[in-house]
Write a protein that holds these residues in place. Sequence first.
Motif, PDB file in Angstrom:
ATOM      1  N   VAL A 171     103.006 -63.214  91.795  1.00 54.50           N
ATOM      2  CA  VAL A 171     103.064 -62.738  90.401  1.00 54.50           C
ATOM      3  C   VAL A 171     102.166 -63.602  89.518  1.00 54.50           C
ATOM      4  CG1 VAL A 171     105.411 -61.862  90.694  1.00 54.50           C
ATOM      5  CG2 VAL A 171     105.071 -64.160  89.768  1.00 54.50           C
ATOM      6  N   THR A 208      98.818 -59.680  88.587  1.00 56.18           N
ATOM      7  CA  THR A 208      98.425 -59.009  87.335  1.00 56.18           C
ATOM      8  C   THR A 208      97.021 -59.409  86.922  1.00 56.18           C
ATOM      9  OG1 THR A 208     100.730 -58.932  86.594  1.00 56.18           O
ATOM     10  CG2 THR A 208      99.016 -58.718  84.900  1.00 56.18           C
ATOM     11  N   ILE A 268      94.340 -57.383  88.590  1.00 52.52           N
ATOM     12  CA  ILE A 268      94.190 -56.047  87.983  1.00 52.52           C
ATOM     13  C   ILE A 268      93.345 -56.126  86.719  1.00 52.52           C
ATOM     14  CG2 ILE A 268      95.429 -54.129  86.877  1.00 52.52           C
ATOM     15  CD1 ILE A 268      97.808 -54.760  88.710  1.00 52.52           C
ATOM     16  N   SER A 284      96.650 -51.269  83.070  1.00 44.74           N
ATOM     17  CA  SER A 284      97.346 -52.215  83.938  1.00 44.74           C
ATOM     18  C   SER A 284      98.822 -51.853  84.104  1.00 44.74           C
ATOM     19  CB  SER A 284      97.228 -53.641  83.385  1.00 44.74           C
ATOM     20  OG  SER A 284      97.849 -53.750  82.124  1.00 44.74           O
ATOM     21  N   SER A 300     100.480 -51.208  87.633  1.00 46.83           N
ATOM     22  CA  SER A 300     101.563 -52.101  88.052  1.00 46.83           C
ATOM     23  C   SER A 300     102.769 -51.311  88.546  1.00 46.83           C
ATOM     24  CB  SER A 300     101.980 -53.022  86.897  1.00 46.83           C
ATOM     25  OG  SER A 300     100.911 -53.861  86.512  1.00 46.83           O
ATOM     26  N   VAL A 358     102.059 -50.159  91.979  1.00 48.27           N
ATOM     27  CA  VAL A 358     102.229 -51.271  92.922  1.00 48.27           C
ATOM     28  C   VAL A 358     103.703 -51.477  93.246  1.00 48.27           C
ATOM     29  CG1 VAL A 358     101.963 -53.766  93.236  1.00 48.27           C
ATOM     30  CG2 VAL A 358     100.100 -52.429  92.231  1.00 48.27           C
ATOM     31  N   GLY A 406      95.659 -55.271  92.588  1.00 46.46           N
ATOM     32  CA  GLY A 406      97.062 -55.542  92.268  1.00 46.46           C
ATOM     33  C   GLY A 406      97.944 -55.601  93.493  1.00 46.46           C
ATOM     34  N   PHE A 426     106.960 -59.205  88.526  1.00 45.91           N
ATOM     35  CA  PHE A 426     105.621 -58.630  88.465  1.00 45.91           C
ATOM     36  C   PHE A 426     105.469 -57.682  87.272  1.00 45.91           C
ATOM     37  CE2 PHE A 426     102.561 -55.283  89.745  1.00 45.91           C
ATOM     38  CZ  PHE A 426     101.424 -56.074  89.845  1.00 45.91           C
ATOM     39  N   ILE A 427     106.428 -56.774  87.083  1.00 46.00           N
ATOM     40  CA  ILE A 427     106.311 -55.821  85.977  1.00 46.00           C
ATOM     41  C   ILE A 427     106.470 -56.543  84.638  1.00 46.00           C
ATOM     42  CG2 ILE A 427     108.751 -55.155  85.884  1.00 46.00           C
ATOM     43  CD1 ILE A 427     105.659 -52.855  85.458  1.00 46.00           C
ATOM     44  N   SER A 463     103.143 -58.202  83.822  1.00 46.38           N
ATOM     45  CA  SER A 463     102.170 -57.165  83.464  1.00 46.38           C
ATOM     46  C   SER A 463     102.398 -56.653  82.054  1.00 46.38           C
ATOM     47  CB  SER A 463     102.253 -55.997  84.473  1.00 46.38           C
ATOM     48  OG  SER A 463     101.848 -56.413  85.755  1.00 46.38           O
TER      49      SER A 463
END
Length: 605
Positions: free
Chosen positions: A41, A45, A48, A63, A67, A70, A223, A263-264, A267
């Motif tokens: 992480v 991001t 991307i 992005s 994301s 992904v 990503g 991760f999200i 992003s």
Amino acid sequence: MAGKLKRLLIGRPMKSTQLEDEKLGKLKALAILSSDALSSVAYGTEQILLVLMAAGFAALWYSIPISIAVLGLLVILIVSYRQTIFAYPGGGGAYIVAKDNLGLSPSLIAGGSLLVDYILTVAVSSSAGTDAIISAFPALHDYRVVIALLMILLLTIMNLRGVTESASVLAIPIYLFVISIYVLIFSGVINFILGGAHSAAPEFGRAVSNVSLFLLLKAFSSGCSALTGVEAVSNAIPNFKKPAEKNAAATLVMMGTLLAGMFIGISLLAYWYGIRPELKETVVSQIAESTFGRGILYYFIQGITAIILILAANTAYSAFPLLAFMLAKDKYMPHAFMVRGDRLGFSNGIIFLSILSAVLVVIFQGNTGNLIPLYAVGVFIPFTLSQLGMMIRWIKLKPSGWVIKLTINTVGMLTTLSITLIFIFTKFTQIWFIFIFLPIVVYVFIRIKQHYVNTADQLRIDLFHDKPNPKGNTVIIPVAGVTRVVLNTVSYAKTLSDNVVAVYVGFDDESVRKIEQRWNEWNPGVRLIILKSRYRSIMGPLRKFIDTVEWKKAESDHITILIPQFITKHWWQNLLHNQSSFMIRAYLLNRKDVVVATVPFHMDK
């Protein structure tokens, strides 16, 4: 001295019976096997955004949907590999699945890809950890390679100490990293809700004229680097405490859940804050600075991120030696990878991994961006082969509920195959090397296997017909003078055979006269044969003499060469003496039907 240093760095040897104590519970396994995936992480991001910036700042809103895509792939992989864990509780992941269902070549491609991926994991993790340190302390930029190499050295020592000990060390920083990232995400969300980040974000959903499908696919494939390390749990099932497969499956789900949220979250914050990727400062650094300023929390997040990026390599240190062991067990890698070290780990695999990853860091000068594409494509090839292998397994065995299982793996295979093809088409200039290197790796595997098969064929005996064939023994002693070293060797030779001869190679008449006189005065009961060398070579005349004796005695006698050698008390004293005994031994060992042995004489002073 060397032994004491080894004990200090690695610890005392462990008994084989302590192997079960080295097994991992879920929490420690999450630390040691998920560090690679969770740490991604910190740069997933960013990869991307680096691609999208080619279309300008306004394109950064893409992005978010990328994301989410992904994350969808992550869910597919978690569900698919959970099935693999229960189907193959012995571990090995893609290699074992492909070997069982697809055949030799696909299994070696999968195994080779994973080995390469683990090497790249260590190189990427140490480089990315260096990036995090440099973001906080830009003055260290010129020392990035040295810092990365020191990280690899530290990880090597830590893993040589054993799985349980390294897991105990890893657990604290990894869980601190997870907590700190979630604190950053929650703080950033609150900041956004309170209106502190609206003006920085580019307009969401606004069409950007120079954004192409090719660019979006390239950003998506970049990503997907956040998904590397997902397969490590299925590779390392034997490292879990019983019931191993259940603990492994639970660990995989925990890892996927934590990774998805982190991760999200990163992003979204990167988009809301309008973060632009920069050479000397990571995206996480910019988000932390925007949220907390350059205070204690910022430096804590940067410090713990640097640590986790370094420790992410530990996933490779856990999985690489185990996969190398399985390949070695099938005779595709040297048997040395099957040997457990003092601390019950596969030490040779750990050291080999460290050396190759250090070489990569030096070659690429610690540049993470250059390594990540190779790193990602190396893992998506075995992803695809593993899913395809599981599909064939369900079709062949048709267990209860096999249609649902087949559907899951089919979706997984098609998705990972698509990602692999996207990588090939969008990043070919960066990953072409893998298509040359992988066939070479597979070829080496096959050659190693052929060598072991040939060796076994030549060493195998017929228990009913092949019996020892006793013969006489002609012993030849190369001598350089009349000394206690020669006395020691002649004394030993007489216990082996009555047919003993000494051979002296002389370069001039004076040296020949002196050795003949002294030998006759000494009269050890062994005949001395003088060979003259016109070109001051010991090996030439000695080789011809041995050939003559070997030809005459081939049917009746064994030929044994006893080499006198004195051993100095201190290692540095060896540098002061002629090493002709080593050269003679090295040369003669390659000859057939000649036994070569060294008779040492130890010096006291």
